[in-house]
Scaffold this motif. Structure first.
Motif, PDB file in Angstrom:
ATOM      1  N   GLN A   1      41.363  45.525  52.155  1.00  0.00           N
ATOM      2  CA  GLN A   1      41.665  44.122  51.834  1.00  0.00           C
ATOM      3  C   GLN A   1      41.896  43.930  50.349  1.00  0.00           C
ATOM      4  O   GLN A   1      42.779  43.176  49.942  1.00  0.00           O
ATOM      5  N   ILE A   2      41.133  44.615  49.528  1.00  0.00           N
ATOM      6  CA  ILE A   2      41.348  44.553  48.077  1.00  0.00           C
ATOM      7  C   ILE A   2      42.766  45.010  47.749  1.00  0.00           C
ATOM      8  O   ILE A   2      43.490  44.348  47.007  1.00  0.00           O
ATOM      9  N   ALA A   3      43.184  46.127  48.312  1.00  0.00           N
ATOM     10  CA  ALA A   3      44.543  46.636  48.066  1.00  0.00           C
ATOM     11  C   ALA A   3      45.597  45.670  48.595  1.00  0.00           C
ATOM     12  O   ALA A   3      46.606  45.420  47.926  1.00  0.00           O
ATOM     13  N   GLN A   4      45.372  45.109  49.785  1.00  0.00           N
ATOM     14  CA  GLN A   4      46.327  44.153  50.359  1.00  0.00           C
ATOM     15  C   GLN A   4      46.409  42.868  49.542  1.00  0.00           C
ATOM     16  O   GLN A   4      47.404  42.146  49.626  1.00  0.00           O
ATOM     17  N   SER A   5      45.390  42.605  48.746  1.00  0.00           N
ATOM     18  CA  SER A   5      45.371  41.420  47.888  1.00  0.00           C
ATOM     19  C   SER A   5      45.980  41.701  46.520  1.00  0.00           C
ATOM     20  O   SER A   5      45.817  40.905  45.589  1.00  0.00           O
ATOM     21  N   ASN A   6      46.655  42.832  46.407  1.00  0.00           N
ATOM     22  CA  ASN A   6      47.384  43.201  45.185  1.00  0.00           C
ATOM     23  C   ASN A   6      46.473  43.473  43.997  1.00  0.00           C
ATOM     24  O   ASN A   6      46.854  43.285  42.845  1.00  0.00           O
ATOM     25  N   ILE A   7      45.259  43.937  44.270  1.00  0.00           N
ATOM     26  CA  ILE A   7      44.303  44.294  43.225  1.00  0.00           C
ATOM     27  C   ILE A   7      44.281  45.810  43.095  1.00  0.00           C
ATOM     28  O   ILE A   7      44.154  46.526  44.082  1.00  0.00           O
ATOM     29  N   ARG A   8      44.397  46.277  41.869  1.00  0.00           N
ATOM     30  CA  ARG A   8      44.372  47.707  41.573  1.00  0.00           C
ATOM     31  C   ARG A   8      43.406  47.959  40.419  1.00  0.00           C
ATOM     32  O   ARG A   8      43.084  47.049  39.659  1.00  0.00           O
ATOM     33  N   ASN A   9      42.999  49.193  40.263  1.00  0.00           N
ATOM     34  CA  ASN A   9      42.186  49.606  39.115  1.00  0.00           C
ATOM     35  C   ASN A   9      40.957  48.710  38.953  1.00  0.00           C
ATOM     36  O   ASN A   9      40.675  48.202  37.872  1.00  0.00           O
ATOM     37  N   TYR A  10      40.222  48.516  40.045  1.00  0.00           N
ATOM     38  CA  TYR A  10      39.068  47.613  40.091  1.00  0.00           C
ATOM     39  C   TYR A  10      37.798  48.385  39.753  1.00  0.00           C
ATOM     40  O   TYR A  10      37.514  49.412  40.357  1.00  0.00           O
ATOM     41  N   SER A  11      37.046  47.881  38.791  1.00  0.00           N
ATOM     42  CA  SER A  11      35.776  48.473  38.395  1.00  0.00           C
ATOM     43  C   SER A  11      34.738  47.381  38.232  1.00  0.00           C
ATOM     44  O   SER A  11      35.063  46.255  37.851  1.00  0.00           O
ATOM     45  N   ILE A  12      33.479  47.723  38.506  1.00  0.00           N
ATOM     46  CA  ILE A  12      32.348  46.845  38.218  1.00  0.00           C
ATOM     47  C   ILE A  12      31.377  47.638  37.349  1.00  0.00           C
ATOM     48  O   ILE A  12      31.029  48.774  37.678  1.00  0.00           O
ATOM     49  N   PHE A  13      30.955  47.033  36.245  1.00  0.00           N
ATOM     50  CA  PHE A  13      30.033  47.647  35.302  1.00  0.00           C
ATOM     51  C   PHE A  13      28.734  46.848  35.290  1.00  0.00           C
ATOM     52  O   PHE A  13      28.750  45.627  35.440  1.00  0.00           O
ATOM     53  N   LEU A  14      27.610  47.530  35.082  1.00  0.00           N
ATOM     54  CA  LEU A  14      26.298  46.904  34.994  1.00  0.00           C
ATOM     55  C   LEU A  14      25.782  46.997  33.568  1.00  0.00           C
ATOM     56  O   LEU A  14      25.836  48.073  32.956  1.00  0.00           O
ATOM     57  N   ARG A  15      25.265  45.888  33.058  1.00  0.00           N
ATOM     58  CA  ARG A  15      24.624  45.858  31.734  1.00  0.00           C
ATOM     59  C   ARG A  15      23.161  45.468  31.922  1.00  0.00           C
ATOM     60  O   ARG A  15      22.861  44.367  32.377  1.00  0.00           O
ATOM     61  N   GLU A  16      22.293  46.436  31.610  1.00  0.00           N
ATOM     62  CA  GLU A  16      20.858  46.168  31.601  1.00  0.00           C
ATOM     63  C   GLU A  16      20.384  46.246  30.153  1.00  0.00           C
ATOM     64  O   GLU A  16      20.966  46.975  29.372  1.00  0.00           O
ATOM     65  N   PRO A  17      19.410  45.542  29.727  1.00  0.00           N
ATOM     66  CA  PRO A  17      18.450  44.762  30.504  1.00  0.00           C
ATOM     67  C   PRO A  17      18.882  43.322  30.741  1.00  0.00           C
ATOM     68  O   PRO A  17      18.146  42.548  31.358  1.00  0.00           O
ATOM     69  N   GLU A  18      20.076  42.938  30.294  1.00  0.00           N
ATOM     70  CA  GLU A  18      20.524  41.559  30.483  1.00  0.00           C
ATOM     71  C   GLU A  18      20.829  41.243  31.943  1.00  0.00           C
ATOM     72  O   GLU A  18      20.925  40.088  32.337  1.00  0.00           O
ATOM     73  N   ASN A  19      21.025  42.311  32.739  1.00  0.00           N
ATOM     74  CA  ASN A  19      21.302  42.179  34.167  1.00  0.00           C
ATOM     75  C   ASN A  19      22.567  41.371  34.434  1.00  0.00           C
ATOM     76  O   ASN A  19      22.563  40.363  35.138  1.00  0.00           O
ATOM     77  N   LEU A  20      23.655  41.876  33.857  1.00  0.00           N
ATOM     78  CA  LEU A  20      24.977  41.291  34.044  1.00  0.00           C
ATOM     79  C   LEU A  20      25.890  42.318  34.688  1.00  0.00           C
ATOM     80  O   LEU A  20      25.823  43.514  34.386  1.00  0.00           O
ATOM     81  N   LEU A  21      26.739  41.839  35.576  1.00  0.00           N
ATOM     82  CA  LEU A  21      27.813  42.654  36.129  1.00  0.00           C
ATOM     83  C   LEU A  21      29.117  42.176  35.512  1.00  0.00           C
ATOM     84  O   LEU A  21      29.366  40.971  35.410  1.00  0.00           O
ATOM     85  N   PHE A  22      29.932  43.115  35.077  1.00  0.00           N
ATOM     86  CA  PHE A  22      31.261  42.813  34.561  1.00  0.00           C
ATOM     87  C   PHE A  22      32.273  43.464  35.483  1.00  0.00           C
ATOM     88  O   PHE A  22      32.197  44.667  35.745  1.00  0.00           O
TER      89      PHE A  22
END
Length: 109
Positions: free
Chosen positions: A32-53
């Motif tokens: 579904q991500i690919a069908q939605s025209n999204i490519r090169n998708y990454s999620i990064f975690l920043r601790e200790p602030e506990n943020l996802l980018f």
């Protein structure tokens, strides 16, 4: 192509579960991500602030329609029932957003 960034909080007690889920993303969700025209998708975690980018590149021509189609997909909706409880949306996000979208202010190739 449009580069897009977004941010959200993550509950500290849910970090291990979030990592576990993303170590084996369901194939239909990836499709579904690919069908939605999204490519090169990454999620990064920043601790200790506990943020996802999150970062992706959008290759479509109608982002709103692609996101609406993704949000209507039953498998993706089921996936979100597992991932959303791990997250802490930012108070400053726009109405209707789970992840807060970010403005690109610099890029170099």
């Amino acid at each position: 192509m449009q580069r897009m960034g977004m941010v959200i909080g993550i509950k500290p007690e849910m970090i291990a579960e979030y990592k576990r889920l993303h170590a084996a993303v369901w194939p239909d969700v990836l499709a579904q991500i690919a069908q939605s025209n999204i490519r090169n998708y990454s999620i990064f975690l920043r601790e200790p602030e506990n943020l996802l980018f999150g970062y992706w590149e959008y290759h479509g021509t109608d982002f709103a329609a692609d996101m609406a189609r993704m949000a209507a997909d039953p498998v993706t909706r089921d996936w979100w029932t597992h991932t959303d409880p791990c997250q802490s949306p930012l108070v400053s996000r726009a109405e209707g957003e789970q992840w807060a979208m970010m403005q690109e202010v610099f890029h170099v190739d």
